[in-house]
Design an enzyme around this catalytic site. Sequence first.
Site, PDB file in Angstrom:
ATOM      1  N   GLU B  45       1.758  -3.149 -10.301  1.00 38.83           N
ATOM      2  CA  GLU B  45       1.034  -2.683 -10.210  1.00 38.83           C
ATOM      3  C   GLU B  45       2.259  -0.418 -10.345  1.00 38.83           C
ATOM      4  O   GLU B  45       3.169  -0.601 -10.160  1.00 38.83           O
ATOM      5  CB  GLU B  45       0.831  -1.860  -7.925  1.00 38.83           C
ATOM      6  CG  GLU B  45       0.377  -0.986  -7.697  1.00 38.83           C
ATOM      7  CD  GLU B  45      -0.322  -1.477  -5.870  1.00 38.83           C
ATOM      8  OE1 GLU B  45      -0.018  -0.435  -5.473  1.00 38.83           O
ATOM      9  OE2 GLU B  45      -0.360  -2.937  -6.055  1.00 38.83           O
ATOM     10  N   ASP B  56       2.020   6.363   2.209  1.00 45.81           N
ATOM     11  CA  ASP B  56       3.605   5.453   1.560  1.00 45.81           C
ATOM     12  C   ASP B  56       4.428   6.307   3.165  1.00 45.81           C
ATOM     13  O   ASP B  56       4.768   7.115   3.584  1.00 45.81           O
ATOM     14  CB  ASP B  56       3.757   6.156   1.024  1.00 45.81           C
ATOM     15  CG  ASP B  56       3.232   5.381  -0.202  1.00 45.81           C
ATOM     16  OD1 ASP B  56       2.928   4.303  -0.716  1.00 45.81           O
ATOM     17  OD2 ASP B  56       2.694   5.999  -1.425  1.00 45.81           O
TER      18      ASP B  56
END
Lengths: 401, 256
Positions: B45, B56
């Site tokens: 990824e 995040d």
Amino acid sequence: MSESLRAQTGPYFGEFGGRFVPESLIAALDELEATYKAAKSDPAFRAELAELHKNYTGRPSIITEAKRFAEHAGGARILLKREDLNHTGSHKINNVLGQALLAKRMGKKRIIAETGAGQHGVASATAAALFGLECVVYMGQVDTERQALNVARMKLLGAEVVPVTTGSKTLKDAINEALRDWVTNVDTTHYLLGTVAGPHPFPEMVRDFHSVIGNEAREQMLRDFGGLPTAVAACVGGGSNAIGIFHAFLDDENVRLFGFEAAGDGMDTDRHAATLNYGKPGVLHGARSYLLQDEDGQTVESHSISAGLDYPGVGPEHSWLKDLGRAEYFGISDAEAMDALRLMSRTEGIIPAIETAHALAGALKLGPQLGEGSSILINLSGRGDKDMETAAKYFGLLDAK
Amino acid sequence: MSRTANALATPGAKLIGYFPAGYPTLDASVEAAVAMCESGIDVLEFGVPYSDPVMDGLVIQHATEEALRNGFKLKNLFDAVREITSRVQTPVLVMTYWNPVLQFGVAEFARELAASGAAGMITPDLIPDEAAEWLRISDELGLDRVFLSTPTSSDQRAATTTNLSRGFVYAVSTMGITGAREDLDKLARGVVAKIRNADPEQKVAVGIGISTNEQVKEVNEYADGAIVGSVFVTSYQEGGIEALKSKVRELVAGLN
Ligand SMILES: Cc1ncc(COP(=O)(O)O)c(C=O)c1O
């Protein structure tokens, strides 16, 4: 424009709006939308909110004619819709009380908020105190410094203020941090978003809660000031005070609508927050709208002396109104805003917030263009107490510390 | 058939590893990604740095901020992917927030991706409801498209996401953002169950908060793979490419 612009609802305003958020938030947005829909048509909810407006906020807010200030505006009449007189000192309380009631209905005991100037944070902390909710406010570190008075107010009211140190350390990053908190605590927490940006239903719902400003003002103009104004003016950060006063006038084709964005160092520099003038459509904070960004879609940092306008995005309904040509948007520099702030203080005895001063500076430019016999209704969105340190520094009123 | 799904369909437990493109530099990120593939991850990824990464945690935020400071540009992404796919067989999924794709042009981005050898794209802030153009072009080009499903997703939304994803469905293990967590939520099993229920053939991998060999094993008992990100970035920060490799080896140890 045969169709009613006022009737427009989310999720889309033309090609703007939508829900560009992580899947984690969709259930909460659906719940909020359903709760809001039900509340809107529930007489008990409307009565409760109306009661708070009247006996807590102090609505309706008055309209003050600014005659001495108007002498500098080319002969146009200047009328101030006094949202600065609301409890907590700005328009922000209108939306906060509405959403806090919804949070209660959803059984959420914790609210989080972002704030730039601190006015939305103070209003949120105030509602949390009133309703017995836990309150966490995210605020860019730069803003905690330039709006220190409001940080103290929030703390005194019992809220936790979290300084955000990522990115540009201003409003944009405070929203990022609030979104991260919400993704994590969505079961127990309502995100009390403070402007008409964000994913659906926020732009529509926050607008509705602020539309009381324009609804009152339109009636007051007709009743007490001889008719509708030539123009309506407001400053634009995320766009809540502007849409709040615009909305009642959207279908009055002869009333021109003007939004004033922060031009920071000037419209001929790249240090500004003039999103609608210099941005391009893109996605930030959950909605498609105009946005200051580079060719890779990275958000570009905005600049303004005003923490509340220092934002590279804008609510989707404004993007729609701009593209339709129904509202016009111009930039006002730091210097122009600060001059207008001082002029309003010295001609009318009203110290406005620096955000608001952008609308005042806009009216000073607009007046001569609209000419003798015209009238400009301005949303006086907030008072300037919070800005005394910035203003004192700017005007050199205090000795260097 | 999807290359990613094929990779997840072979026998044994699977590890999907995240690394940010351009961190700390473009070349270094290519070397790191290749090293991860060679050390045993099954799917890569590759994350696109973005100014406002709301899914995040701090570890990845700081890394991607540094990548941007060091000059990462979108056009370099495809060169990096081309380099990785020329050196390893591991399927590469680009993980990106939506606005960079929008500005590049959805169709153009997709074509560049396909041309660079990437298998497809993971889109953390794009829900299928807003994805019309991406759905169309990814079908046309046969690219994988990974949407997220979460503990709060309704059965109906989980089913839609399952049906529209290709490669696998990203099951969000817990309510929250990326970053290592001590306890893996049992919520993850519920998310996977909903996806299996909607389509028993669809692959599903679990991510957010996974950082240990035990967690990777546990997740693979009920899902087709475990997704790990922050801890790889941390290892790299602490000991460079060697530490990164040994972290991958540690996480894949005893998987089969
Ligand atoms: C007094 C005042 N006016 C205007 C704004 C700008 O926000 P908006 O554009 O949402 O009205 C703020 C925001 O902090 C504010 O405090």
